[in-house]
Design an enzyme around this catalytic site. Sequence first.
Site, PDB file in Angstrom:
ATOM      1  N   GLU A   1     -11.074   1.579  -4.185  1.00 46.16           N
ATOM      2  CA  GLU A   1     -10.412   1.982  -2.940  1.00 46.16           C
ATOM      3  C   GLU A   1      -9.099   2.686  -3.248  1.00 46.16           C
ATOM      4  O   GLU A   1      -8.749   2.918  -4.405  1.00 46.16           O
ATOM      5  CB  GLU A   1     -10.163   0.752  -2.047  1.00 46.16           C
ATOM      6  CG  GLU A   1      -9.323  -0.318  -2.702  1.00 46.16           C
ATOM      7  CD  GLU A   1      -9.262  -1.605  -1.895  1.00 46.16           C
ATOM      8  OE1 GLU A   1      -9.805  -1.648  -0.786  1.00 46.16           O
ATOM      9  OE2 GLU A   1      -8.673  -2.584  -2.387  1.00 46.16           O
TER      10      GLU A   1
ATOM     11  N   ASP B   1       0.819  -1.225   0.000  1.00 47.46           N
ATOM     12  CA  ASP B   1       0.000   0.000   0.000  1.00 47.46           C
ATOM     13  C   ASP B   1       0.849   1.271   0.000  1.00 47.46           C
ATOM     14  O   ASP B   1       0.660   2.164   0.837  1.00 47.46           O
ATOM     15  CB  ASP B   1      -0.928   0.015   1.225  1.00 47.46           C
ATOM     16  CG  ASP B   1      -1.744  -1.254   1.372  1.00 47.46           C
ATOM     17  OD1 ASP B   1      -2.063  -1.869   0.348  1.00 47.46           O
ATOM     18  OD2 ASP B   1      -2.054  -1.631   2.519  1.00 47.46           O
TER      19      ASP B   1
END
Length: 575
Positions: free
Chosen positions: A247, A71
């Site tokens: 997302e 991430d």
Amino acid sequence: MIKKNIVFIIVTAFLCFYKGTAQGGAQKKMQSRKTAVFSNVIYNGDDRIYNENPLKSDEFYTPVLQGCYPDPAITRKGDDYYMVCSSFAMFPGVPIFHSKDLVNWTDLGGILNNVSEFNPHDTGISAGVYAPGITYNPHNDTFYMIVTAFSGGLGNIIVKTKDPMKGWGSPIKLDFGGIDPSIFFDDNGKSYVVHNDAPDKGKELYEGHRVIKIWEYDLNTDKVIPGTDKIIVDGGVDLSKKPIWIEAPHLYKKDGKYYLMCAEGGTGDNHSEVIFSSDNPKGPFKPSSNNPILTQRYFPKDRTNKADWAGHADLIQGPDNKYYGIFLGIRPNNQNRVNTGRETFILPVDWSGDFPVFENGLIPLQPKLKMPAGATNKTGKDGFFPNGNFTFTENFTSKKLDYRWIGLRGPRENFISQTKKGLEITPFEVNIKEVKPTSTLFYRQQHNTFSFTATVDYKPQSERDLAGIVCLQNERFNYVFGITKKGDDTFILLQRTEKGQSKIIAGSKIKITNSLRLQVKATGDSYEFSYAANGIDFENLGGVVSGDILSTNIAGGFTGALIGLYATSANDAHP
């Protein structure tokens, strides 16, 4: 009145005596625990892909961060680049790296390093904090890191600093739900937060249906402005196709237009990166006709040198004024299992047209890239983070312990001390299978083929004592390779825990006269645990065992495998 005072004095004296006795007893109990001293740790990575693809003088490897560094998000101030990643229940939270050229990165440790402010002490390893955003605001010369914290009731938080080299301020709790927030500063001084959220109540159309929301953000109060929230993407690129898990949004501005880049498809085989544009930061946003702009989902599952799951990206302009994108991906082992976790990759980005496109992001990912103009590859040298195949040697003689050594659910400093003999671990009365801080100093597994060797000086006093090496995917899936006692005898044993159920794979009675050398080696899915009583001649214990339980495929979750120097006074592994 006098009687009451006498009673009060007697009770107070008794309580003070009891408290002092209890504290003294606790201190004696802590002191009585047998410490383990670790030294001469050598991690050696030897993946075939790097041996078969040596670098030329103008090349560097991707991923730039191997092992569990997922991430990624990135920002820039002048010539300085700062990149952050998810850390979940590892401590400190949110690792941060610095670079001048996008090739050579320096590990700055973790942003959330104050356990009184971020305490994941009771969270599963895949909770804690994840999906951070980091953005520099030139209007007030301040860096902002925003992240979702699944511990201590924090929720979405933001921290600030003028200089990431000098630490960060305290977390500021933000009043909105959802996950994956990032913050954007417009050139007119206005600020916005975008994040993933559930659809409005009653409007969820299918499992995995999510939306992207935007809020206006008040820089003076560090709060989102109530009533300014708006859904700017519903479902994904094409709602009629039921896209899942839109997302990880990031908002950019280029040539007067706003661009919203998001992950879509879930962080697995269908992962991708998509992009939208608008004339207004609050939309409406129109998807690019060329979506996805990055994915690996279209290629044969059995391809060689496979890198997969590409997505969850961020964009930055490089030192050569060319755009680059960082993103997560995985490199599965020979059984197509993910043991090293989701790693941080990088690709150049072509933004010569209306929309950015990852160069070679829609063909099978390659391990090498051309360096930005003017860069020199110094990875693994001069304090820069290594990649490719490398050897990491740790004698624990440096005054400052390398940031690659981390704690789980709590600070490493709570159980370690550096001595002339090596690193001393004072064991907690906590087992590796408990959802509590453990007295284990962890290092991320960064290769599919590796060896990890450590010397341990340890003599257990009872069967409740154990010290050695642990290979851990999470609290319910792990291997423990350590030294313990049964009666008057000392044993070395290998324990496998799957779905929380443990069994002894092998054990052997040993006589410890000097330090013991312990080793775990892996070649893809095949792991071997060995020990050397004389420090040289290694003897295998338990044969070849499967690394299946160290993969996210079997164990689930979002992290990669960790290798730990482990000591406990709550051992339950008995020969």
